[in-house]
Scaffold this motif. Sequence first.
Motif, PDB file in Angstrom:
ATOM      1  N   VAL A 201       8.483  14.169  -8.017  1.00 32.79           N
ATOM      2  CA  VAL A 201       9.877  13.200  -8.090  1.00 32.79           C
ATOM      3  C   VAL A 201       9.546  11.823  -8.439  1.00 32.79           C
ATOM      4  O   VAL A 201       8.595  11.543  -8.135  1.00 32.79           O
ATOM      5  N   ARG A 202      10.693  11.419  -8.954  1.00 25.14           N
ATOM      6  CA  ARG A 202      10.324   9.620  -8.986  1.00 25.14           C
ATOM      7  C   ARG A 202      10.895   9.033  -7.975  1.00 25.14           C
ATOM      8  O   ARG A 202      11.962   9.156  -7.242  1.00 25.14           O
ATOM      9  N   ALA A 203      10.330   7.800  -7.636  1.00 21.94           N
ATOM     10  CA  ALA A 203      10.821   7.063  -6.649  1.00 21.94           C
ATOM     11  C   ALA A 203      10.691   5.494  -6.948  1.00 21.94           C
ATOM     12  O   ALA A 203       9.726   5.182  -7.783  1.00 21.94           O
ATOM     13  N   CYS A 204      11.673   4.619  -6.563  1.00 16.76           N
ATOM     14  CA  CYS A 204      11.426   3.353  -6.791  1.00 16.76           C
ATOM     15  C   CYS A 204      10.939   2.802  -5.319  1.00 16.76           C
ATOM     16  O   CYS A 204      11.609   3.109  -4.207  1.00 16.76           O
ATOM     17  N   ALA A 205       9.845   2.111  -5.265  1.00 18.03           N
ATOM     18  CA  ALA A 205       9.034   1.998  -3.829  1.00 18.03           C
ATOM     19  C   ALA A 205       8.573   0.492  -3.957  1.00 18.03           C
ATOM     20  O   ALA A 205       7.961   0.050  -4.833  1.00 18.03           O
TER      21      ALA A 205
END
Length: 270
Positions: A201-205
């Motif tokens: 999955v993609r995440a903005c971190a």
Amino acid sequence: MLAIARTVYAEEWAGNASAYQEQGLYGMLAEHLAQAGDVRALLDVGCGRGHGLAALRSAFPAAAHLIGVDENPECLEAAASLLAIKAPRSNIRRGRDEIVTGGRYVSTYRGTVQIGSNGITLIQSDVVVQDPEVERVLDTLGPLDALTLWFSGVHKARSATEIVRHFKIKSDAEHRTLIENRALAIAGERLRPGGALHLVVRACAIDIDQVAHAMRLDYSDWLEDKPFRVESIGSIPYEEPADGIVVRSTDSGVSAMPNYAISILIRREG
Ligand SMILES: C[S@@+](CC[C@H](N)C(=O)[O-])C[C@H]1O[C@@H](n2cnc3c(N)ncnc32)[C@H](O)[C@@H]1O
């Protein structure tokens, strides 16, 4: 409308997939899966334009069967070309779309699927829709070593399908959850004990350790009471391209582009 949405999606996803490929993302994801052990039979749910399958083929050269399922025939055409394999029309154009009362679309999938002689089989099907022919193919292969679901996503006209009404889906995020739940159900039926379910999955971190920790807790909760456990979580920094499909993370109320691929390796217990 569905046909146009699928064509547009396939073209736009080419921007993302090429950028991910150039950054070595697919190869790194396949390496993470290889930590779970050798893979001889694998199902790639939502295989898209085949970039994941290409990396998996390189990582597991002895794999006898890599099966890619996608509901989008334009993506499957592109996958056949990328993988340099012949994909019969009867495999990758099996879908029929009909409009039913209320103006929604129902897609059904028909026809015999031929298992590829070169180790890769591409199949047009929707994992949320019952498809006895896909079940037959999976029965023929026997237990799977791995099931992958990398970068789940849906085209714009998906909201006009009967599936959305049936499952009361209100957002793309809910749609992705539905597909993850379906992948887990298939893994429950088809993975051998010790086999791997691999979600990406993609995440903005900003603080990636914190995000990865929160995801471990979320996915562990999801798997509670099921014969699966989260084995390892990897995080790979990357850049989204300017010309691809934009998926903004709204976590913490901040709308921002994802900057990490989170690779979640889940083991089926024996
Ligand atoms: C974001 S793309 C990712 C493609 C590929 N896994 C990759 O990493 O390049 C998501 C793909 O999943 C497919 N997809 C979405 N929902 C699906 C479903 N219910 N059944 C089969 N394929 C689906 C879409 O058509 C699309 O090609």
